[in-house]
Scaffold this motif. Sequence first.
Motif, PDB file in Angstrom:
ATOM      1  N   ARG A  37      19.909  12.008   4.700  1.00 39.00           N
ATOM      2  CA  ARG A  37      18.979  10.741   4.345  1.00 39.00           C
ATOM      3  C   ARG A  37      18.456  10.110   5.601  1.00 39.00           C
ATOM      4  O   ARG A  37      17.393   9.485   5.714  1.00 39.00           O
ATOM      5  CB  ARG A  37      20.016   9.917   3.665  1.00 39.00           C
ATOM      6  CG  ARG A  37      19.357   8.422   3.368  1.00 39.00           C
ATOM      7  CD  ARG A  37      20.566   7.657   2.503  1.00 39.00           C
ATOM      8  NE  ARG A  37      20.464   6.312   2.538  1.00 39.00           N
ATOM      9  CZ  ARG A  37      20.670   5.404   3.159  1.00 39.00           C
ATOM     10  NH1 ARG A  37      21.562   5.707   4.342  1.00 39.00           N
ATOM     11  NH2 ARG A  37      20.576   4.151   3.193  1.00 39.00           N
ATOM     12  N   HIS A  38      19.467  10.195   6.682  1.00 39.64           N
ATOM     13  CA  HIS A  38      19.000   9.694   8.226  1.00 39.64           C
ATOM     14  C   HIS A  38      17.689  10.322   8.600  1.00 39.64           C
ATOM     15  O   HIS A  38      16.965   9.673   9.251  1.00 39.64           O
ATOM     16  CB  HIS A  38      20.202   9.790   9.129  1.00 39.64           C
ATOM     17  CG  HIS A  38      20.138   9.066  10.222  1.00 39.64           C
ATOM     18  ND1 HIS A  38      20.842   7.974  10.754  1.00 39.64           N
ATOM     19  CD2 HIS A  38      19.454   9.440  11.372  1.00 39.64           C
ATOM     20  CE1 HIS A  38      20.635   7.676  11.728  1.00 39.64           C
ATOM     21  NE2 HIS A  38      19.836   8.420  12.436  1.00 39.64           N
ATOM     22  N   ILE A  41      15.010   9.022   6.667  1.00 38.12           N
ATOM     23  CA  ILE A  41      14.544   7.676   7.053  1.00 38.12           C
ATOM     24  C   ILE A  41      13.908   7.864   8.668  1.00 38.12           C
ATOM     25  O   ILE A  41      13.006   6.875   8.740  1.00 38.12           O
ATOM     26  CB  ILE A  41      15.765   6.863   6.998  1.00 38.12           C
ATOM     27  CG1 ILE A  41      15.971   6.561   5.568  1.00 38.12           C
ATOM     28  CG2 ILE A  41      15.627   5.460   7.726  1.00 38.12           C
ATOM     29  CD1 ILE A  41      17.442   5.740   5.359  1.00 38.12           C
ATOM     30  N   GLN A  42      14.563   8.519   9.356  1.00 44.47           N
ATOM     31  CA  GLN A  42      13.993   8.378  10.583  1.00 44.47           C
ATOM     32  C   GLN A  42      12.554   8.883  10.649  1.00 44.47           C
ATOM     33  O   GLN A  42      11.673   8.127  11.398  1.00 44.47           O
ATOM     34  CB  GLN A  42      14.577   9.496  11.655  1.00 44.47           C
ATOM     35  CG  GLN A  42      15.275   8.892  12.844  1.00 44.47           C
ATOM     36  CD  GLN A  42      16.098  10.011  13.601  1.00 44.47           C
ATOM     37  OE1 GLN A  42      16.861  10.962  12.983  1.00 44.47           O
ATOM     38  NE2 GLN A  42      15.874   9.805  14.927  1.00 44.47           N
TER      39      GLN A  42
END
Lengths: 358, 481
Positions: A37-38, A41-42
């Motif tokens: 997810r990170h 999102i990044q």
Amino acid sequence: MSVSDIASKNSILEMLWLTSLALALISSAIMLVLVLRHIIIQHRKAKIFARKKQLDRFLFAAINSPIEIDSKAIPNLSSGDYPILMRSALNIIRSLNGNDAAKIIKILNLCNIKPYLLLTAQKGAKGKRIQSLTLLGYFSNKDSLQFLLNYVNDEDIAIQISALRALSLHDSKKHLRRIIKSLTNSHKTNVILLADVLRRFGDFVVKDLIDVLNAKSNTDVKIAIIIALGDIGSLEAVDDLIKFAASSNLDIRTESIISIGKIGDQKAAPIIAENLQHKSAKVRIESAKSLGNLQAESTLPILVESLNDKNWWVRFYAAQSIYKFQDKGIAILKSISSQEDEAGLICAEVLAEFKEGF
Amino acid sequence: MQLDSLFSILSDINYISIIIFFSWFILAIGLIQNFIYILQLPAAWIELRKYSQVGDTESNWQMLTSDVIMPISLIMPSYNEEVTIVENVHSMLSLKYPDIEIIVVNDGSKDSTLQLLIDEFKLRPITRAYPREVPHAKIKQIYSSKLHHNLIVIDKENGGCKADACNAGLNISRNPLFCVVDADSTLEAEALLNSVRPFMEDPNMIAVGGTVRILNGCFVKNGQVVSVGLPKNLLALMQYMEYIRSFLMSRLAWSRWGTLKIISGAFGIFRRDITVEVNGFASNTVGEDYELVIKMHKHMLDKKRPYSMRYVPEPVCWTEAPETLKVLGNQRKRWHRGALEVFFMHKDMFLRPKYGKIGMLAFVSSLIIDVIGPIVEGIGYFLIPILWFFEILDFNFMLAFIAIFFIFGITISTCTLIFEEMELRRVKNWHDLVKLSFVAIIENFGYRQINNIWRIIGWWQFIRKKSSWGEMIRTGSAQKN
């Protein structure tokens, strides 16, 4: 130990290590999902950042444009652009003066951001709700005004204060009176933040604030109004503040004394001087400070008496207030400084400190 | 004859049963500790969601531009800090806070800490009236800066401990709030705004704690952390994970339950009047920060006055972590000594209903985690494998022991990392997140055990009444511009 005892102990032990292992694996799996997810999102953040730069450039160009901007100049906007516009607009407004802030609002109107702001103020995360309420305060039309009025008595104090703050940006006198009067019915608020908002309404609402102060309103609201009256500095409030400087409620009494000191009307000197002998150290400290601002010569004797108060801070602020009488006060401090008691010590220290300019 | 009967009794005792019972006791203590941590997880999450200030930039802006913000004194006790003192004072001077007074307390430094301050900030001697409300060693001179009107430097005789320096700063301060910051720490620009907000929102607030993070590996520019990175040193990396777990789980949970028992000495904000009422920081313990908070609880509960204390996760204080086992070991032994000193100093609060949740919950958890836990766990690391090897305990027992003292910690550390990622998102790069996830696993195999040994040594030092602080070697290990 019987066979069944051994079996039950073994099953407990098995359950322990199996549960621990399972929890460790589940939490690690969740962590792996969050890492993925990170990454997503990044990647999105980079796109959002690029879009923010574009919208910021558009807003700055629109503010500085020599010709009036119309709807044809507005770029194509998607729903994802509105949160960015809201944040950018707030950032820009903080650094602009009145006219330019009005230009930003006009542009935002053309962008049709209002439905987003109204929805976010109702249902967004707390931080976003506060931002949208603040921005709505800059829209001077009736429906945003009415919307904000609905939140003046909100249970969430942060939302309540944000709505009030937004309303303080409005110019409509009729509504300001209504806002102040609605405080009479307010059950729960934050004294410091409410006082900060009320002072922003300015001189115009002093009479209404005094009316609410004298009505049967919540104690916190009263204290906030007393603080605000002191910050506004209107002489009109002094008579009522003198009354509240004799209140049995210590907080109301103390804040009234502080506010009288800020306004600086010498007619309040007797009540403040009386409070210099109150049993509460906090009341005496604030009285000593306020008398320094009032500069009424009739209070010098009681200030000198307070140089022997058992509380160091009372002695200190009494000496500081005497010093504020300039030549006369300095002479008094010098004559007492030679005494070998608490009064002498504090006078010597204050003279040395203030002589150096601190 | 008496000796014969004694030998007879001794020979009748079933030693194996006693050892097996003790082994189960070790498991039970580990299980209770883990149960406390499990309970802390949901409590920490609820508190984080309720009070998170992430995304609420508007409130901070309003506070920054208002006249009602509470003035604060920042007290920096300094002893032999010549390597970092000038830079850190500059960093404090650049904090975003409208009404702040910075009080540096030079606690009898033997190096050039004072001279560096005098030269850099154009200090001049002044007279400043102050009450002698809390005890401390003699103040030799007070200075103010010609360049920064809000900077004061106190030069005093060494009082033998940080508490003495803090008390001197407390006496000199005139603001309603004060914050003690270690001289080697760097506060985030808005850290004070975030920390003072609870005091403005709740008039009963008497103390607020913020998060302490590891500075090693971060990029610092003009006294501010501009880029957050992970330490390269493995020991510092383990501490990075440990600090996240300690602050984001334990302290949030204790804050949720109204039993916040420690606010880090590196970054805590307190009401000045209440601190004076409890006679300031105690100089007879190395855990003076812990002791102050417990004392405040006791005082307010004794007086039956309403109060609150809170931990706020957003404001961050960056501090340098030790990168060698020797220095880290000294620190941990000292911390544990401090924890034991405070527990026994205030043992009259233990299980006393008068002291509410502090006496009935917080002290009980301290007994299990700080007092009994390290010794029991330490014995377990030797005893259980030996007993299993000699087939006195079976393999299931061995597995249960490994699960409780090695595996379970992975869950706790990973869950706090999950909180960090879902709510705060301070770890910027995904590969740093992966690294920390691995650290959350491997720290339970070696690092935890070494820490336990240090805690046991801390116990021994406590019994022998050792009182020194040891030495922290400053390396300035953040990258600087």
